[in-house]
Design a protein around this motif. Structure first.
Motif, PDB file in Angstrom:
ATOM      1  N   ASN A  29      16.314 -90.246  26.543  1.00  0.00           N
ATOM      2  CA  ASN A  29      16.284 -88.884  26.034  1.00  0.00           C
ATOM      3  C   ASN A  29      16.408 -88.900  24.512  1.00  0.00           C
ATOM      4  N   SER A  47      23.211 -82.970  20.774  1.00  0.00           N
ATOM      5  CA  SER A  47      22.082 -82.515  21.584  1.00  0.00           C
ATOM      6  C   SER A  47      21.577 -83.623  22.490  1.00  0.00           C
ATOM      7  N   LEU A  66      18.021 -83.958  24.615  1.00  0.00           N
ATOM      8  CA  LEU A  66      16.783 -83.232  24.839  1.00  0.00           C
ATOM      9  C   LEU A  66      15.804 -84.084  25.612  1.00  0.00           C
ATOM     10  N   VAL A 125      17.360 -76.251  17.748  1.00  0.00           N
ATOM     11  CA  VAL A 125      18.402 -77.192  18.160  1.00  0.00           C
ATOM     12  C   VAL A 125      19.355 -77.452  17.004  1.00  0.00           C
TER      13      VAL A 125
END
Lengths: 98, 375
Positions: free
Chosen positions: B236, B270, B272, B284
């Protein structure tokens, strides 16, 4: 090290650098005023502590950082002087509080 | 002796020049192995260049209790690891372990955090270690400048951080000093095994080694099957914001926020989908920055100087995969997200096992990819 060209008018702006009163010309950048007043460095590096001075004079190199009216890491070559401005040479990293 | 590029012999070839491959190569060289480290070029994704530099323990191990013990072991060995790098290279990698925090910005977040920790520590077989839910008062005494929105958090004294770019530099320097052959722009295209020897094909040349270690991050997924191993990956993306350097004000790393030894503030909050490292999205970043400012309002006054996306190396279940091939003995797989935290274990413990030719099932057996077979 630096000498002024002949003045077109004789108005001046008063500011202080590390508490020392100096005179600049309207339209001077803080960096130009510093150099004209005989300051040969404007800060010490945030990591090594080495002396730094204005270099590119056009906003690119970030070597001319000073504290202006209490705010650190300002690019002195991009800020015009104003009457009563308080400039301080920056020692190392800026403080996070303005 | 005539060196012949195509017939170079090494005890072990490590595939992948990130933090995992570098730490393993360092340990292997210390164990007396002749090591070649094969890296890609500058245009590679380079997941471990974009990391957040935490040496982190709290929250780890939910779903695989052994991972908690393994992380603690590395955190405890990190001081010795940093001292060793200093003595071999003169470089200080800035390791500190003042203990780290999670911060909650609402009662609901705090409750969720408490439930998570409870589930983690209730698992059978998990090692006991200090992680505690702390109230606002306790936070205020450790974190000056804390924002009013922070209601509480959790603290673990085993958490720390380092300067990860200097860690890269120190490892590279140590490898060079120890005679490890580092080959950049040597992406491994194919691996063949025959009669106890591995032949690795790159665009430049073919290399031969008695053992290989696949430490190629997310690309391990493609390489592992060539030697009878599997590396199910699910990478990710995370985004990071970096501010200008300021005087130290944050002594403890927060899981999403830390001040580096050189004064910059890093914000990373984060996870994502999508693994395009060139993608950095403003919404973001806004959320990350807004949360960071609620945690420490002082940050609102700082200039941001950089932001970037990093790709996380991530296995399917998030835990490390340490494996050895049954069909091609001498082929090892080392694949994990936490290349910084686990660097000490990789350099000390895992490298010794690989050097001896066998992973010790008692200490790392839980991390075999065989765990994916039972589902």
């Amino acid at each position: 090290m630096f000498t002024r060209l002949p003045a077109v008018d004789d108005t001046s702006v008063s500011l202080s650098i590390d508490g020392k009163p100096i005179e600049a010309r309207p339209g001077d950048s803080v960096a130009a005023a510093l150099l004209a007043a005989g300051f040969h460095h404007c800060r010490t590096s945030a990591v090594s502590g080495a002396l730094r001075a204005p270099y590119c004079m056009m906003g690119v190199c970030f070597d001319c950082l000073v504290i202006i009216d209490g705010v650190g890491n300002r690019q002195s070559c991009l800020v015009p002087v104003h009457e009563g401005m308080r400039v301080e040479l920056q020692r190392g990293k800026r403080t996070p509080v303005a | 002796m005539t060196p012949q590029a195509t017939r170079t012999e090494f005890d072990v070839a490590v595939i992948g020049g990130g933090l995992v491959g570098s730490a393993l190569s360092f340990g292997l060289a210390r164990a007396g192995q002749r090591v070649v480290l094969l890296d890609e070029g500058d245009a590679a994704v380079r997941a471990s260049r974009a990391n957040f530099a935490l040496v982190w323990v709290q929250s780890k191990g939910l779903g695989l209790p052994e991972y908690a013990g393994w992380s603690i072991r590395s955190s405890n060995a990190w001081g010795e690891f940093a001292a060793l790098l200093k003595s071999e290279t003169g470089l200080d990698v800035g390791f500190e372990r003042p203990g780290g925090f999670h911060l909650a910005l609402s009662e609901a977040e705090l409750e969720r955090r408490a439930r998570q920790l409870k589930r983690l520590h209730n698992q059978p077989g998990i090692v006991t270690y200090d992680t505690e839910i702390v109230d606002r008062k306790r936070l205020e005494s450790s974190l000056p400048g804390l924002g009013r929105d922070v209601v509480g958090g959790s603290f673990c004294p085993l958490d720390g951080h380092c300067n990860s770019l200097r860690l890269h530099q120190a490892l590279q320097t140590a490898l060079f000093n120890r005679g490890v052959r580092y080959l950049a722009s040597h992406k491994v295209e194919d691996i063949a095994y025959s009669a106890g020897e591995f032949a690795l094909r790159t665009a430049q040349r073919e290399l031969r080694a008695g053992k290989i270690v696949i430490a190629a991050g997310n690309a391990s997924m493609q390489l592992a099957p060539l030697v009878g191993l599997v590396a199910p990956m699910k990478p990710n993306r995370g985004q990071i914001i970096v501010t200008e350097r300021v005087q130290p004000f944050l002594r403890h790393p927060i899981v999403t926020l830390r001040q580096t030894d050189e004064g910059t503030i890093m914000i990373g909050d984060s996870q994502l989908d999508g693994i395009d490292p060139d993608e950095v999205t403003m919404p973001v970043m806004s959320v990350m920055a807004a949360r960071a400012i609620r945690m420490f309002p002082i940050l609102a006054r700082l200039n941001v100087v950089r932001s970037w996306s990093g790709i996380r190396v991530m296995t399917h279940d998030g835990f490390p995969i340490y494996d050895q091939s049954e069909t091609c003995p001498g082929a090892f797989l080392v694949c994990c997200h936490s290349g910084v935290t686990l660097a000490a274990n990789h350099a000390f413990t895992l490298a010794s096992m690989i050097s001896s030719g066998r992973l010790d099932a008692d200490s790392v057996g839980a991390f075999s990819a065989r765990r994916f077979d039972v589902h």
